[in-house]
Design an enzyme around this catalytic site. Sequence first.
Site, PDB file in Angstrom:
ATOM      1  N   ASP A  81      -3.178  12.329  -3.066  1.00 39.08           N
ATOM      2  CA  ASP A  81      -3.395  13.757  -3.279  1.00 39.08           C
ATOM      3  C   ASP A  81      -3.786  13.986  -4.733  1.00 39.08           C
ATOM      4  O   ASP A  81      -3.051  13.603  -5.640  1.00 39.08           O
ATOM      5  CB  ASP A  81      -2.108  14.519  -2.958  1.00 39.08           C
ATOM      6  CG  ASP A  81      -2.326  16.025  -2.842  1.00 39.08           C
ATOM      7  OD1 ASP A  81      -3.187  16.553  -3.583  1.00 39.08           O
ATOM      8  OD2 ASP A  81      -1.635  16.663  -2.036  1.00 39.08           O
ATOM      9  N   LYS A 104     -12.816   6.895   8.392  1.00 38.53           N
ATOM     10  CA  LYS A 104     -13.605   7.943   9.024  1.00 38.53           C
ATOM     11  C   LYS A 104     -13.778   9.118   8.071  1.00 38.53           C
ATOM     12  O   LYS A 104     -14.862   9.695   7.960  1.00 38.53           O
ATOM     13  CB  LYS A 104     -12.904   8.405  10.306  1.00 38.53           C
ATOM     14  CG  LYS A 104     -13.658   9.476  11.079  1.00 38.53           C
ATOM     15  CD  LYS A 104     -12.826  10.015  12.242  1.00 38.53           C
ATOM     16  CE  LYS A 104     -12.455   8.919  13.217  1.00 38.53           C
ATOM     17  NZ  LYS A 104     -11.737   9.466  14.394  1.00 38.53           N
ATOM     18  N   PHE A 105     -12.740   9.444   7.337  1.00 36.82           N
ATOM     19  CA  PHE A 105     -12.784  10.516   6.349  1.00 36.82           C
ATOM     20  C   PHE A 105     -13.817  10.210   5.272  1.00 36.82           C
ATOM     21  O   PHE A 105     -14.596  11.075   4.867  1.00 36.82           O
ATOM     22  CB  PHE A 105     -11.398  10.665   5.726  1.00 36.82           C
ATOM     23  CG  PHE A 105     -11.325  11.614   4.568  1.00 36.82           C
ATOM     24  CD1 PHE A 105     -11.275  12.977   4.753  1.00 36.82           C
ATOM     25  CD2 PHE A 105     -11.310  11.137   3.262  1.00 36.82           C
ATOM     26  CE1 PHE A 105     -11.206  13.854   3.691  1.00 36.82           C
ATOM     27  CE2 PHE A 105     -11.238  11.995   2.182  1.00 36.82           C
ATOM     28  CZ  PHE A 105     -11.188  13.363   2.403  1.00 36.82           C
ATOM     29  N   GLU A 106     -13.850   8.951   4.822  1.00 32.68           N
ATOM     30  CA  GLU A 106     -14.795   8.559   3.782  1.00 32.68           C
ATOM     31  C   GLU A 106     -16.232   8.609   4.285  1.00 32.68           C
ATOM     32  O   GLU A 106     -17.137   9.060   3.586  1.00 32.68           O
ATOM     33  CB  GLU A 106     -14.458   7.152   3.287  1.00 32.68           C
ATOM     34  CG  GLU A 106     -15.313   6.679   2.121  1.00 32.68           C
ATOM     35  CD  GLU A 106     -14.926   5.300   1.643  1.00 32.68           C
ATOM     36  OE1 GLU A 106     -15.635   4.757   0.783  1.00 32.68           O
ATOM     37  OE2 GLU A 106     -13.904   4.761   2.122  1.00 32.68           O
ATOM     38  N   GLU A 156       4.846   5.026   3.741  1.00 29.61           N
ATOM     39  CA  GLU A 156       4.308   6.335   4.114  1.00 29.61           C
ATOM     40  C   GLU A 156       5.472   7.244   4.496  1.00 29.61           C
ATOM     41  O   GLU A 156       6.405   6.808   5.188  1.00 29.61           O
ATOM     42  CB  GLU A 156       3.331   6.192   5.289  1.00 29.61           C
ATOM     43  CG  GLU A 156       2.779   7.491   5.835  1.00 29.61           C
ATOM     44  CD  GLU A 156       2.041   8.308   4.783  1.00 29.61           C
ATOM     45  OE1 GLU A 156       2.502   9.429   4.504  1.00 29.61           O
ATOM     46  OE2 GLU A 156       1.027   7.824   4.244  1.00 29.61           O
ATOM     47  N   GLU A 158       0.844  -1.199   0.000  1.00 28.54           N
ATOM     48  CA  GLU A 158       0.000   0.000   0.000  1.00 28.54           C
ATOM     49  C   GLU A 158       0.870   1.237   0.000  1.00 28.54           C
ATOM     50  O   GLU A 158       1.743   1.404   0.855  1.00 28.54           O
ATOM     51  CB  GLU A 158      -0.944   0.048   1.199  1.00 28.54           C
ATOM     52  CG  GLU A 158      -1.826   1.294   1.156  1.00 28.54           C
ATOM     53  CD  GLU A 158      -2.857   1.399   2.258  1.00 28.54           C
ATOM     54  OE1 GLU A 158      -3.681   2.342   2.187  1.00 28.54           O
ATOM     55  OE2 GLU A 158      -2.844   0.571   3.179  1.00 28.54           O
ATOM     56  N   ASP A 199       9.984   7.558   0.034  1.00 32.24           N
ATOM     57  CA  ASP A 199       9.288   7.691  -1.245  1.00 32.24           C
ATOM     58  C   ASP A 199       8.922   6.305  -1.783  1.00 32.24           C
ATOM     59  O   ASP A 199       9.788   5.454  -1.998  1.00 32.24           O
ATOM     60  CB  ASP A 199      10.206   8.424  -2.226  1.00 32.24           C
ATOM     61  CG  ASP A 199       9.541   8.752  -3.549  1.00 32.24           C
ATOM     62  OD1 ASP A 199       8.553   8.097  -3.907  1.00 32.24           O
ATOM     63  OD2 ASP A 199      10.038   9.666  -4.235  1.00 32.24           O
ATOM     64  N   LYS A 210      -5.202  21.524  -9.003  1.00 29.31           N
ATOM     65  CA  LYS A 210      -4.914  22.643  -9.898  1.00 29.31           C
ATOM     66  C   LYS A 210      -4.156  22.144 -11.130  1.00 29.31           C
ATOM     67  O   LYS A 210      -3.261  21.309 -11.019  1.00 29.31           O
ATOM     68  CB  LYS A 210      -4.093  23.704  -9.178  1.00 29.31           C
ATOM     69  CG  LYS A 210      -4.854  24.394  -8.047  1.00 29.31           C
ATOM     70  CD  LYS A 210      -4.003  25.461  -7.379  1.00 29.31           C
ATOM     71  CE  LYS A 210      -4.784  26.140  -6.254  1.00 29.31           C
ATOM     72  NZ  LYS A 210      -3.962  27.171  -5.570  1.00 29.31           N
TER      73      LYS A 210
END
Length: 239
Positions: free
Chosen positions: A144, A218-220, A94, A69, A121, A148
């Site tokens: 992310d 939780k974000f989802e 991560e 992941e 990375d 833009k």
Amino acid sequence: MTESQQQPEPAEDTSKHRAIKSFVMRAGRMTEGQQRGLDQGWPKFGLELEAGAADFDAVFARRAPRTLEIGFGMGHSLLEMAAAAPEQDFIGVEVHKPGVGALLNGLMTQNLSNVRVYSCDALEVLRQCVADASLDRLLLFFPDPWHKSRHHKRRIVQPAFAELVRQKLKIGGVLHMATDWEAYAEYMLEVMNVAPGYTNLAADGRCVERPSERPTTKFERRGERLGHGVWDLKFQRSV
């Protein structure tokens, strides 16, 4: 002006040669649990990029289905997947230390042994540490979107990324991506639907139904309450 007073020639500007990163390093305060995870958990579960090519059969002391992941955040989903599938092995990557510490603390708290962690990375991990045709799955959840236009070059999903991942997946292995940004989902589809050596597992050639094996964050859940969508994409290595 004498020789001793002459100004040195400016160093060569190598900035244009630096690789474009898909992430930004953020400073974050460490909780007591996160610091404990780094202090006590890293010697048990941490892997170093500098060690080079890894023999994951030796690392896990077994041969098992293997998932990597990229960008596990605070590690909640990775912990849930590892706990639900003890017969599988997981490698998490991560860059943000609080998230790494949180995952390591969770591994110790839940007494899990089927996860190893890199803190660097992810593209370098794939290039330097992961053997070709060695992964059953690669997960990229909520990267992310760099929404833009001038930042699209920073998006991790690019043709070169697709080819690198294809090399590391076994034949039949799956790249599973998820995003809550519809424009990024469309962009992923544009990249992946023309990437050589992949088959889109969606029947309509677009997105799959939400897979049961992907934990809900939780974000989802918060996004769903606000009416935000989530798009899952699965591409299987075919050749």
